[in-house]
Scaffold this motif. Structure first.
Motif, PDB file in Angstrom:
ATOM      1  N   GLY A 153      13.016  -5.291  10.795  1.00  0.00           N
ATOM      2  CA  GLY A 153      13.736  -4.693   9.677  1.00  0.00           C
ATOM      3  C   GLY A 153      12.811  -4.225   8.571  1.00  0.00           C
ATOM      4  N   HIS A 154      13.300  -3.265   7.812  1.00  0.00           N
ATOM      5  CA  HIS A 154      12.673  -2.909   6.548  1.00  0.00           C
ATOM      6  C   HIS A 154      13.766  -2.359   5.639  1.00  0.00           C
ATOM      7  CE1 HIS A 154      12.703   1.314   7.728  1.00  0.00           C
ATOM      8  NE2 HIS A 154      12.033   1.016   8.822  1.00  0.00           N
ATOM      9  N   HIS A 155      13.413  -1.706   4.553  1.00  0.00           N
ATOM     10  CA  HIS A 155      14.361  -1.434   3.478  1.00  0.00           C
ATOM     11  C   HIS A 155      15.535  -0.554   3.897  1.00  0.00           C
ATOM     12  CE1 HIS A 155      10.785  -2.914   1.551  1.00  0.00           C
ATOM     13  NE2 HIS A 155      11.396  -2.988   0.394  1.00  0.00           N
ATOM     14  N   THR A 156      15.367   0.325   4.875  1.00  0.00           N
ATOM     15  CA  THR A 156      16.470   1.210   5.250  1.00  0.00           C
ATOM     16  C   THR A 156      16.992   0.951   6.662  1.00  0.00           C
ATOM     17  OG1 THR A 156      14.987   2.942   6.095  1.00  0.00           O
ATOM     18  CG2 THR A 156      15.573   3.040   3.745  1.00  0.00           C
ATOM     19  N   ALA A 157      16.464  -0.053   7.373  1.00  0.00           N
ATOM     20  CA  ALA A 157      16.912  -0.313   8.743  1.00  0.00           C
ATOM     21  C   ALA A 157      18.345  -0.850   8.731  1.00  0.00           C
ATOM     22  CB  ALA A 157      15.980  -1.306   9.421  1.00  0.00           C
ATOM     23  N   GLY A 278      -5.168   2.499  -2.245  1.00  0.00           N
ATOM     24  CA  GLY A 278      -4.076   3.332  -2.745  1.00  0.00           C
ATOM     25  C   GLY A 278      -2.736   2.652  -2.825  1.00  0.00           C
ATOM     26  N   GLY A 279      -2.639   1.448  -2.304  1.00  0.00           N
ATOM     27  CA  GLY A 279      -1.394   0.707  -2.427  1.00  0.00           C
ATOM     28  C   GLY A 279      -0.248   1.340  -1.677  1.00  0.00           C
ATOM     29  N   ALA A 280       0.878   1.473  -2.367  1.00  0.00           N
ATOM     30  CA  ALA A 280       2.136   1.852  -1.729  1.00  0.00           C
ATOM     31  C   ALA A 280       2.104   3.246  -1.111  1.00  0.00           C
ATOM     32  CB  ALA A 280       3.275   1.766  -2.745  1.00  0.00           C
ATOM     33  N   ARG A 281       1.219   4.106  -1.544  1.00  0.00           N
ATOM     34  CA  ARG A 281       1.196   5.464  -0.987  1.00  0.00           C
ATOM     35  C   ARG A 281       0.981   5.456   0.526  1.00  0.00           C
ATOM     36  NH1 ARG A 281       0.318  10.447  -3.766  1.00  0.00           N
ATOM     37  NH2 ARG A 281       0.758  10.201  -5.979  1.00  0.00           N
ATOM     38  N   THR A 282       0.197   4.507   1.018  1.00  0.00           N
ATOM     39  CA  THR A 282      -0.017   4.421   2.461  1.00  0.00           C
ATOM     40  C   THR A 282       0.501   3.097   3.016  1.00  0.00           C
ATOM     41  OG1 THR A 282      -2.291   3.678   2.109  1.00  0.00           O
ATOM     42  CG2 THR A 282      -1.949   6.031   2.522  1.00  0.00           C
ATOM     43  N   ARG A 318       8.801   8.096  -6.481  1.00  0.00           N
ATOM     44  CA  ARG A 318       7.659   7.420  -7.095  1.00  0.00           C
ATOM     45  C   ARG A 318       8.080   6.071  -7.665  1.00  0.00           C
ATOM     46  NH1 ARG A 318       6.490  12.860  -8.701  1.00  0.00           N
ATOM     47  NH2 ARG A 318       4.433  13.566  -7.981  1.00  0.00           N
ATOM     48  N   ALA A 319       9.264   6.044  -8.297  1.00  0.00           N
ATOM     49  CA  ALA A 319       9.736   4.796  -8.905  1.00  0.00           C
ATOM     50  C   ALA A 319       9.903   3.705  -7.853  1.00  0.00           C
ATOM     51  CB  ALA A 319      11.058   5.039  -9.636  1.00  0.00           C
ATOM     52  N   GLU A 320      10.403   4.067  -6.673  1.00  0.00           N
ATOM     53  CA  GLU A 320      10.553   3.074  -5.606  1.00  0.00           C
ATOM     54  C   GLU A 320       9.197   2.590  -5.122  1.00  0.00           C
ATOM     55  OE1 GLU A 320      14.754   4.554  -3.596  1.00  0.00           O
ATOM     56  OE2 GLU A 320      12.905   5.645  -3.165  1.00  0.00           O
ATOM     57  N   LYS A 321       8.241   3.485  -5.009  1.00  0.00           N
ATOM     58  CA  LYS A 321       6.912   3.107  -4.545  1.00  0.00           C
ATOM     59  C   LYS A 321       6.155   2.259  -5.574  1.00  0.00           C
ATOM     60  CE  LYS A 321       5.963   4.646  -0.365  1.00  0.00           C
ATOM     61  NZ  LYS A 321       5.465   3.721   0.685  1.00  0.00           N
ATOM     62  N   ASP A 327       8.853  -5.479  -2.801  1.00  0.00           N
ATOM     63  CA  ASP A 327      10.051  -4.641  -2.882  1.00  0.00           C
ATOM     64  C   ASP A 327       9.796  -3.168  -2.598  1.00  0.00           C
ATOM     65  OD1 ASP A 327      11.570  -6.879  -3.741  1.00  0.00           O
ATOM     66  OD2 ASP A 327      10.757  -6.609  -5.770  1.00  0.00           O
ATOM     67  N   ALA A 328       8.549  -2.721  -2.675  1.00  0.00           N
ATOM     68  CA  ALA A 328       8.242  -1.302  -2.455  1.00  0.00           C
ATOM     69  C   ALA A 328       8.476  -0.947  -0.996  1.00  0.00           C
ATOM     70  CB  ALA A 328       6.802  -1.001  -2.855  1.00  0.00           C
ATOM     71  N   PRO A 329       9.232   0.108  -0.708  1.00  0.00           N
ATOM     72  CA  PRO A 329       9.557   0.429   0.687  1.00  0.00           C
ATOM     73  C   PRO A 329       8.385   1.074   1.420  1.00  0.00           C
ATOM     74  CG  PRO A 329      10.506   2.061  -0.785  1.00  0.00           C
ATOM     75  CD  PRO A 329       9.896   1.002  -1.661  1.00  0.00           C
ATOM     76  N   PRO A 330       8.275   0.817   2.725  1.00  0.00           N
ATOM     77  CA  PRO A 330       7.255   1.498   3.519  1.00  0.00           C
ATOM     78  C   PRO A 330       7.679   2.922   3.834  1.00  0.00           C
ATOM     79  CG  PRO A 330       8.568   0.093   4.935  1.00  0.00           C
ATOM     80  CD  PRO A 330       9.068  -0.134   3.530  1.00  0.00           C
ATOM     81  N   GLY A 331       6.703   3.790   4.051  1.00  0.00           N
ATOM     82  CA  GLY A 331       6.991   5.173   4.426  1.00  0.00           C
ATOM     83  C   GLY A 331       6.430   6.163   3.447  1.00  0.00           C
TER      84      GLY A 331
END
Length: 463
Positions: A153-157, A278-282, A318-321, A327-331
Motif C-alpha cells: 500500500g501507499h497513499h493512493t492505493a 533531494g528528498g521527496a522529489r525522488t 508541492r504542498a503534498e511533497k 506523510d509525503a506521498p511517493p511518485g
C-alpha cells in the motif's frame, strides 16, 4: 493511388519502421497511415522533418492522470499535454483514483468523463479487488485487458493484496479469462514487520531506501513467479528497482513463463543518493536504489530483457511533497520526460552505439512492445493501416529543462535543471498536429477511448 488520397505528408525524415530506419515520406489520410513513399504528392499538407527521426507515436502504459477525484494533482487536459510534449500519443491509466476503477461500470464512467478532454488516445488497467476476484473472471476485453494488483500500500492505493489466499484467487481468475495482471510488486507484510521493529516509518530521506529495502520487491517477485507457474497467468511487473528482480524475471521468462517487466525512466535516471539529497522529489515506491542496481537495469534495456518503458507519471502537489517524511506521498511526474530521459541516458552510457540502433531500441520498448503486450491495435508502428500517430524527434538537440517547459498540472519536475540530449519537435495525433514545440502550441482534444464508448451503450452490472 495512396499518394493521391493523402492529406498529410511528413517529408525529409529518417523513418523508424518495424524493419529498420529508412528515408521516406510518411503519408496519412483519414487519421491513418496509408503508406511510406519516396516523394510527396502534390496538393497535400506537408510537415518537414528536416532530417530528423520520424517515430511512431509513443505509448506510455503506466500513467496516473488522477481522474476522477484527485484532479488537484493532475487532470487530463494537463496530463495529455505533457504526454504529447514528450511524444506520447497513447496512454494507459491506472485505477487508483477516487472512487477507484475496480468495476467495469467505474471504467465506463471514467471514460465518459475523459472523452472530449484528452489530446491522446487512452485505455485503462482495471483495479483488482481482493474481495471480488470474480470481476476479472468475467471481464469484457472491451472494458480492459489488464488489471492492476497492489501487493503493497501507499497513499493512493485503493486495495492491497496482503493475504496470500486472495492473491492466489485473483491470479486464478485472471488466468481463466486471459487478463494480464500488472503488478506493484512489493511485500506489504515485510514493510509492516520492519516498521513495527523500527518503531514506525522512516523519519528522514537518508533512511528511506533502508526502510523500504530491496528484500521487499524481491520477496514479492518470488511470490508472483510462483503464482504464474501455478496458474499460467500473464504477469507484467511494474517499475523494477533492483538487480535481483531483473535477474529473477529474466530467468523466469527464459524458462518459458508468461512474465514481463517494465522499467521507469526514474529508476534509470536517479540513484538513492539523489533521494538523500533531494528528498521527496525522488521518493518512489519501490524506492530508487544504488548504482549497481541502476547498471543492471540499463543492461536489461540494452539486452532487450525489459518489455516496456513507462513513466509511472504520478504527480503530487508541492504542498503534498513538502509534508513530513512519513506523510509525503511517493511518485513524481514523468510522461513528458520519459523518452528524452531514456534517450539521454542511452547516449551518455553508450556514446559509440550506432544512432539508428539506439532509436530502434527506444521505439521497440516505447511503442512496439506495449502495443503487442496490451493488444493496442493500430498502435506502435509506422506502417500502412496503422493509426496516423507520429513524432518528429531531434536526436542531437541539447536543451535545459526548466519550469516553463513543464506541462503537468503540478508544475514541477525532478528533472528540472537537467541538460537533455534529444527533443520532441512535433507530435501528430490521427494526422493532426497535437504539439508543435517551435510554435509553442497544442492541438485539439481528439483522443479517444481505445474501447469505444458506443460499444458500451446500455451496459449495466458486471457486463
Amino acid at each position: 493511388m495512396a499518394r493521391v488520397n493523402a492529406q498529410l505528408a511528413v517529408v525529409n525524415g529518417r523513418v523508424v519502421t518495424p524493419t529498420g530506419v529508412r528515408r521516406g515520406v510518411v503519408l496519412v489520410a483519414d487519421g491513418r497511415i496509408i503508406g511510406i513513399a519516396d516523394s510527396a504528392p502534390g496538393h497535400v499538407r506537408v510537415l518537414d522533418a528536416a532530417g530528423r527521426y520520424v517515430l511512431p507515436g509513443l505509448i506510455d502504459s503506466h500513467v496516473h492522470f488522477r481522474t476522477p477525484g484527485l484532479e488537484h494533482k493532475e487532470d487530463w487536459e494537463h496530463g495529455s499535454r505533457a504526454a504529447v510534449a514528450g511524444g506520447v500519443t497513447t496512454v494507459m491509466d491506472m485505477p487508483n483514483t477516487r472512487p477507484p476503477a475496480l468495476h467495469p461500470d467505474a471504467v465506463v464512467a471514467k471514460a465518459r468523463q475523459i472523452t472530449g478532454r484528452s489530446l491522446v488516445d487512452f485505455a485503462f488497467h482495471i483495479g483488482a479487488d481482493p474481495l471480488h476476484p470474480e470481476v476479472l473472471a468475467g471481464l469484457d476485453p472491451a472494458i480492459a485487458r489488464s488489471a492492476k494488483v497492489f501487493m503493497a500500500g501507499h497513499h493512493t492505493a485503493p486495495t492491497v493484496f496482503s493475504d496470500p489466499a486472495a492473491l492466489d484467487k485473483v491470479f486464478a481468475a485472471a488466468a481463466g479469462s486471459g487478463v494480464r495482471l500488472v503488478l506493484h510488486a512489493e511485500d506489504q507484510r515485510l514493510h509492516d514487520l520492519l516498521d513495527a521493529w523500527r518503531g514506525g516509518p522512516p523519519s528522514s530521506y537518508r533512511d528511506y531506501e533502508r526502510w523500504r529495502p530491496r528484500s521487499s520487491p524481491i520477496s514479492a517477485v518470488v511470490r508472483v513467479l510462483e503464482l504464474v507457474r501455478r496458474h499460467g497467468t500473464m504477469a507484467h511487473i511494474l517499475h523494477l528497482s533492483s538487480a535481483e528482480e531483473a535477474d529473477l524475471v529474466a530467468a523466469a521468462a527464459a524458462d518459458g513463463l508468461p512474465v514481463t517487466f517494465e522499467l521507469t525512466a526514474h529508476h534509470l535516471s536517479f540513484t538513492d543518493a539523489d533521494t538523500v539529497r533531494g528528498g521527496a522529489r525522488t521518493r518512489l515506491a519501490p524506492a530508487i536504489r544504488g548504482p549497481r542496481d541502476q547498471d543492471r537495469l540499463w543492461a536489461a534495456l540494452r539486452a532487450g530483457e525489459v518489455a516496456t518503458l513507462g513513466s509511472d507519471h504520478a504527480p503530487h502537489t508541492r504542498a503534498e511533497k513538502e509534508l513530513p517524511v512519513a506523510d509525503a506521498p511517493p511518485g513524481l511526474p514523468g510522461v513528458q520526460e520519459l523518452a528524452t530521459a531514456v534517450w539521454t541516458g542511452m547516449r551518455r552510457r553508450w556514446p559509440d552505439e550506432d544512432q539508428d540502433t539506439a532509436v530502434r531500441r527506444l521505439v521497440r520498448h516505447l511503442a512496439e512492445r506495449p502495443a503487442e503486450l496490451f493488444g493496442l491495435t493500430g498502435k506502435g508502428r509506422l506502417d500502412a493501416g496503422a493509426d496516423g500517430d507520429l513524432v518528429v524527434f531531434d536526436p542531437e538537440r541539447r536543451w535545459l529543462l526548466s519550469a516553463p517547459d513543464i506541462a503537468a498540472k503540478c508544475g514541477w519536475s525532478a528533472y528540472e535543471g537537467w541538460t537533455f540530449t534529444g527533443q520532441v519537435q512535433v507530435t501528430v495525433k490521427s494526422g493532426q498536429i497535437a504539439y508543435d514545440r517551435e510554435q509553442g502550441t497544442f492541438g485539439a482534444p481528439v483522443g479517444r477511448w481505445l474501447s469505444p464508448l458506443d460499444r458500451q451503450k446500455g451496459r449495466t452490472g458486471n457486463g
